[in-house]
Write a protein that holds these residues in place. Structure first.
Motif, PDB file in Angstrom:
ATOM      1  N   ILE A  69     -17.522  27.142  11.547  1.00 26.66           N
ATOM      2  CA  ILE A  69     -16.947  26.824  10.234  1.00 26.66           C
ATOM      3  C   ILE A  69     -15.707  27.677  10.056  1.00 26.66           C
ATOM      4  O   ILE A  69     -15.697  28.855  10.442  1.00 26.66           O
ATOM      5  N   VAL A  70     -14.651  27.101   9.493  1.00 23.93           N
ATOM      6  CA  VAL A  70     -13.495  27.914   9.116  1.00 23.93           C
ATOM      7  C   VAL A  70     -13.177  27.685   7.645  1.00 23.93           C
ATOM      8  O   VAL A  70     -13.407  26.605   7.098  1.00 23.93           O
ATOM      9  N   ILE A  71     -12.667  28.724   7.013  1.00 26.31           N
ATOM     10  CA  ILE A  71     -12.135  28.648   5.660  1.00 26.31           C
ATOM     11  C   ILE A  71     -10.613  28.618   5.797  1.00 26.31           C
ATOM     12  O   ILE A  71     -10.024  29.556   6.339  1.00 26.31           O
ATOM     13  N   ALA A  72     -10.011  27.530   5.357  1.00 27.07           N
ATOM     14  CA  ALA A  72      -8.572  27.322   5.567  1.00 27.07           C
ATOM     15  C   ALA A  72      -7.856  27.111   4.239  1.00 27.07           C
ATOM     16  O   ALA A  72      -8.475  26.816   3.215  1.00 27.07           O
ATOM     17  N   GLU A  73      -6.545  27.271   4.276  1.00 27.86           N
ATOM     18  CA  GLU A  73      -5.737  27.014   3.088  1.00 27.86           C
ATOM     19  C   GLU A  73      -5.664  25.519   2.819  1.00 27.86           C
ATOM     20  O   GLU A  73      -5.534  24.721   3.744  1.00 27.86           O
ATOM     21  N   ARG A  74      -5.747  25.141   1.567  1.00 28.84           N
ATOM     22  CA  ARG A  74      -5.638  23.738   1.180  1.00 28.84           C
ATOM     23  C   ARG A  74      -4.203  23.262   1.417  1.00 28.84           C
ATOM     24  O   ARG A  74      -3.248  23.932   1.029  1.00 28.84           O
ATOM     25  N   PRO A  75      -4.025  22.099   2.056  1.00 31.19           N
ATOM     26  CA  PRO A  75      -2.661  21.586   2.258  1.00 31.19           C
ATOM     27  C   PRO A  75      -1.933  21.414   0.928  1.00 31.19           C
ATOM     28  O   PRO A  75      -2.533  21.024  -0.074  1.00 31.19           O
ATOM     29  N   SER A 126      -3.216  21.370  13.047  1.00 28.30           N
ATOM     30  CA  SER A 126      -2.370  21.080  11.884  1.00 28.30           C
ATOM     31  C   SER A 126      -1.572  22.296  11.438  1.00 28.30           C
ATOM     32  O   SER A 126      -0.619  22.164  10.666  1.00 28.30           O
ATOM     33  N   GLY A 127      -1.986  23.485  11.881  1.00 27.49           N
ATOM     34  CA  GLY A 127      -1.263  24.703  11.531  1.00 27.49           C
ATOM     35  C   GLY A 127      -1.612  25.280  10.173  1.00 27.49           C
ATOM     36  O   GLY A 127      -0.893  26.157   9.668  1.00 27.49           O
ATOM     37  N   LEU A 128      -2.694  24.839   9.561  1.00 29.51           N
ATOM     38  CA  LEU A 128      -3.100  25.417   8.285  1.00 29.51           C
ATOM     39  C   LEU A 128      -3.476  26.889   8.459  1.00 29.51           C
ATOM     40  O   LEU A 128      -4.058  27.277   9.483  1.00 29.51           O
ATOM     41  N   GLY A 129      -3.162  27.701   7.464  1.00 24.28           N
ATOM     42  CA  GLY A 129      -3.547  29.101   7.517  1.00 24.28           C
ATOM     43  C   GLY A 129      -5.055  29.260   7.404  1.00 24.28           C
ATOM     44  O   GLY A 129      -5.704  28.577   6.611  1.00 24.28           O
ATOM     45  N   GLY A 150     -10.930  21.932  15.341  1.00 23.60           N
ATOM     46  CA  GLY A 150      -9.831  21.718  16.275  1.00 23.60           C
ATOM     47  C   GLY A 150      -8.657  21.010  15.617  1.00 23.60           C
ATOM     48  O   GLY A 150      -7.494  21.376  15.824  1.00 23.60           O
ATOM     49  N   GLU A 151      -8.948  19.986  14.799  1.00 24.36           N
ATOM     50  CA  GLU A 151      -7.885  19.276  14.074  1.00 24.36           C
ATOM     51  C   GLU A 151      -7.191  20.207  13.091  1.00 24.36           C
ATOM     52  O   GLU A 151      -5.964  20.161  12.921  1.00 24.36           O
ATOM     53  N   CYS A 152      -7.961  21.048  12.436  1.00 25.74           N
ATOM     54  CA  CYS A 152      -7.406  22.001  11.473  1.00 25.74           C
ATOM     55  C   CYS A 152      -6.466  22.983  12.178  1.00 25.74           C
ATOM     56  O   CYS A 152      -5.367  23.271  11.680  1.00 25.74           O
ATOM     57  N   LEU A 153      -6.882  23.474  13.337  1.00 22.74           N
ATOM     58  CA  LEU A 153      -6.034  24.397  14.091  1.00 22.74           C
ATOM     59  C   LEU A 153      -4.736  23.717  14.527  1.00 22.74           C
ATOM     60  O   LEU A 153      -3.654  24.307  14.439  1.00 22.74           O
TER      61      LEU A 153
END
Length: 264
Positions: free
Chosen positions: A95-101, A46-49, A41-44
């Motif tokens: 689990i999500v795989i997201a782009e590194r900030p 934050s707008g990370l891809g 939820g925090e990752c979403l």
């Protein structure tokens, strides 16, 4: 059109699972592994891809709400595959795989009087993540993670930071001496915490632009960093205690800065 249900992955040798495992182990440097409802939820927010999402075969109602916000491919996993992929003792179900900030250097200096944290070879993910959380709560502008520190975005560090690592700018694997030179060129004082300092941490003027450096859990900051800093500070301790855990020491110093700066 009726939505197609994601295909259930039942083999841990599936190529998507192998790739996600490489991300979890830090072998895909542009991506991060985010596990659990709160962190996802925090990752979403934050707008990370996002590149991929993995859920259990029967997502919980809370996970279903998160899935409605996810636009990347979603893969359902059997219980055994989810357990093998997860980084926690018990499966978190999503689990999500997201782009590194990728923060910019300028973001560290946007404030008129930035308070910046430098971490010199901090090894423990729990300590690192706690310092990230504390730094954000203290209003720090960002964190420079010196070469030799643990990965700021490893699964264990992310869990300890509780989402702060998605918001607070963090530049990893940087040269400590290079950071000092950059800060000094911008009029920022450089301060290192050490038990051998004469100046107490509450006698330093934290209202001025400052880079605070905290050193390795066992050895402290490197000799080169000690010599290059403008000021050394220490936290007064009752005997026979000689030192504090680095996350506890960082909290004490950062919140003295909060007190002096008058944060309300």
């Amino acid at each position: 059109m009726i939505p197609t249900r994601p295909m259930l992955i039942t083999s841990s040798s599936n190529e998507r699972i192998k790739h996600a495992r490489r991300v979890r182990e830090g072998r895909e440097r542009d991506l991060i592994f985010v596990e659990g409802e709160r962190l996802v939820g925090e990752c979403l927010s934050s707008g990370l891809g996002l590149h991929a999402c993995f859920t259990s075969a029967a997502p919980s109602p809370a996970q279903q709400v998160l899935l409605e916000r996810i636009s990347c491919p979603v893969h359902q996993l059997s219980e055994s595959v989810m357990e093998s992929l997860g980084d926690t003792m018990s499966t978190q179900g999503i689990i999500v795989i997201a782009e590194r900030p990728q923060p910019s250097l300028d973001s560290f200096f946007a404030s008129p009087a930035p308070l910046i944290l430098g971490l010199d070879r901090i090894q423990d993910p729990g300590n690192f993540g706690t310092l990230v959380r504390t730094a954000e709560s203290a209003g720090a502008s960002g964190i420079f993670s010196f070469a030799g520190s643990t990965d700021a975005y490893s699964p264990k560090t992310l869990r300890s930071s509780m989402g702060s690592a998605f918001r607070l700018p963090i530049l990893p694997d940087v040269s400590g001496l290079g950071v000092l030179e950059t800060c000094r060129s911008r009029g920022i004082k450089t301060v290192v915490a050490t038990g051998e300092a004469d100046l107490l941490h509450y006698d330093y003027d934290w209202r001025q632009p400052t880079l605070l450096i905290l050193g390795n859990e066992g050895r402290g900051a490197s000799a080169d960093i000690m010599r290059a800093c403008d000021t050394r500070v220490r936290i007064p301790l009752h005997a026979p205690v000689e030192s504090l855990n680095v996350a506890a020491a960082g909290s004490a110093i950062l919140f003295e800065a909060v007190r002096q700066r008058g944060l309300r």
